[in-house]
Design an enzyme around this catalytic site. Structure first.
Site, PDB file in Angstrom:
ATOM      1  N   GLY A 220      -9.227  28.023  21.587  1.00 11.79           N
ATOM      2  CA  GLY A 220     -10.652  27.965  21.444  1.00 11.79           C
ATOM      3  C   GLY A 220     -11.225  29.010  20.883  1.00 11.79           C
TER       4      GLY A 220
ATOM      5  N   GLY B 146      -6.220  27.593  24.570  1.00 14.77           N
ATOM      6  CA  GLY B 146      -6.413  26.202  24.061  1.00 14.77           C
ATOM      7  C   GLY B 146      -4.930  25.683  23.219  1.00 14.77           C
TER       8      GLY B 146
ATOM      9  N   GLU C  63      -6.746  34.511  29.748  1.00 15.51           N
ATOM     10  CA  GLU C  63      -7.959  34.422  29.903  1.00 15.51           C
ATOM     11  C   GLU C  63      -8.777  35.404  31.003  1.00 15.51           C
ATOM     12  OE1 GLU C  63      -6.570  30.630  28.311  1.00 15.51           O
ATOM     13  OE2 GLU C  63      -5.889  32.078  29.920  1.00 15.51           O
TER      14      GLU C  63
ATOM     15  N   ASP D   9      -7.697  27.716  31.765  1.00 14.80           N
ATOM     16  CA  ASP D   9      -8.132  26.382  31.523  1.00 14.80           C
ATOM     17  C   ASP D   9      -7.503  25.227  30.760  1.00 14.80           C
ATOM     18  OD1 ASP D   9      -8.694  27.489  29.121  1.00 14.80           O
ATOM     19  OD2 ASP D   9     -10.908  26.541  29.153  1.00 14.80           O
TER      20      ASP D   9
END
Length: 428
Positions: free
Chosen positions: A83, A134, A157, A165
């Site tokens: 993302g 992502g 991350e 995530d």
């Protein structure tokens, strides 16, 4: 950007941004849809427009009885780096908008990941390049994941003040041993051979063969597309040798080969010790990353480094000490909880966590990580709390609680996925 097209069809549909440039391509070949992430200058980082369009197309194809296979790939040298954090940073930091704006972005991204994780049609992701964050969310949850010699995978991350995530607490926790903790906490980079070895990839196909592979996949006419796709992929797949310094090198060479090395290198202590160093990396990972706390994990690694000095262990320790202490602690707990949860439960919990990250009441590390890595690029973040010891258990606990004090806040609402066989729910 996304492009979609139908082969043997005159039309060509695409997603376009505000300047009219296509962000995604969808060629449509009879029973196969090929979706191409098309932001090569941004390494195909996902923005809201792309996420929305992908969700629309996947749901549309699921309802279309003519569609048997959906192929997802990236334009340029990346499949998808994840993302795009810049719009979120700009909205909540520079423009001072509510953290809820950022939460909306993550909510839609997680909903897309859930659709892919429970998708009833065959999804084939061609990971011919960089796959991060992502990008893993929109590929690893799918049925088939194709790695190549150009593949580079990472979940970085903790270096950004975030946590793995997009359902990573589900798929990392299901890797062999405690390899998922190692990958998620250190941000270690894996190549295509390592992805295949640990199960993140289902097949390995040389990049020079991808065009031919796509052409053969587009000949699907079987009433059983899973069997058809599997047969085609198996015909193209190779079994690459792992590099000697790979953490998975140990699994390739059995005890008989090791005994042979003892005979061959009987008088060459350096070569034998070098082999033994590579041989034991997965054992070191399991011994150290199985510990209960982050402090214990680092202490175990430091003990290994003292007993048998090794650059890989030293680099692993440096990576952990460079990461956000808050991120490390919540990431470890998240992966551990993921071992006992389904993908839906993992995504709902991760949404709670990311809301607390965006609120910045416990720690502001996500903003600081974006500044250090993405904005200023000095890679010198000032974490707060500054150490693992300062990140107390009660602070970690708050990340896993509902955001009840916020008016109108709700847990992530995932659309019911009806009439799906059990094997669709979990593909790892």
């Amino acid at each position: 950007m996304l492009n979609v097209s139908k082969k043997n069809h005159s039309s060509h549909n695409s997603i376009r941004n505000r300047r009219g440039r296509s962000e995604s391509k969808w060629p449509q070949r009879l029973s196969v849809r090929i979706l191409t992430l098309n932001r090569p200058k941004q390494l195909n980082a996902l923005n809201s427009n792309m996420i929305t369009r992908l969700m629309q197309m996947f749901l549309e194809y699921e309802e279309d009885p003519n569609v048997k296979i959906v192929i997802l790939k990236g334009q340029g040298r990346a499949f998808c780096v994840g993302g795009d954090p810049l719009p979120v940073f700009r909205d909540i930091v520079i423009q001072g908008k509510s953290w809820r704006v950022g939460a909306d972005f993550f909510s839609e991204q997680y909903k897309l990941d859930h659709i892919m994780a429970t998708y009833s049609k065959v999804q084939i992701s061609i990971l011919n390049g960089i796959v991060m964050g992502g990008g893993a969310g929109i590929s690893v949850h799918g049925r088939f994941r194709i790695a190549t010699e150009k593949t580079v995978f990472a979940m970085p991350e903790t270096e950004l003040g975030l946590f793995p995530d997009v359902g990573a607490s589900y798929f990392l926790s299901r890797l062999p041993g405690f390899f998922g903790e190692y990958v998620g906490l250190t941000g270690a980079r894996l190549d295509g051979a390592e992805m295949l070895a640990c199960g993140l990839a289902t097949h390995f196909v040389p990049s020079s063969r991808l065009t031919a592979l796509e052409a053969d996949l587009c000949k699907v006419g079987s009433s059983d597309p899973v069997t058809f796709a599997s047969a085609i992929l198996n015909a193209y797949t190779k079994h690459p040798k792992l590099k000697q310094h790979s953490a998975y090198y140990r699994q390739v060479y059995n005890i008989f080969f090791h005994l042979l090395l003892l005979l061959v290198f009987e008088f060459d202590g350096y070569l034998l010790s070098s082999f033994n160093s590579s041989l034991r990396r997965l054992d070191v990972i399991d011994r150290c990353f199985s510990r209960r706390t982050m402090e214990e994990i680092i202490s175990a690694l430091e003990k290994e480094a003292i007993e048998k000095p090794n650059e890989w262990i030293s680099a692993t320790i440096r990576a952990l000490k460079k990461a956000s202490p808050a991120s490390l602690k919540i990431s470890l707990r998240s992966i551990r909880e993921g071992r006992f949860q389904g993908v839906e439960q993992c995504l709902i919990r991760e949404y709670r966590m990311v809301c607390h990250v965006l609120k910045r009441e416990i720690s502001k590390d996500f903003v600081e990580g974006c500044r250090a890595v993405v904005i200023d690029k000095d890679r010198n973040p000032k974490w707060e709390p500054r150490s693992l010891e300062e990140m107390k258990d009660n602070m970690v606990e708050r990340y896993f609680e509902r955001v009840d004090e916020e008016d109108g806040w709700e847990d992530l609402k995932l659309s019911p996925r009806k009439n799906l066989p059990a094997l669709i729910i979990a593909k790892l």
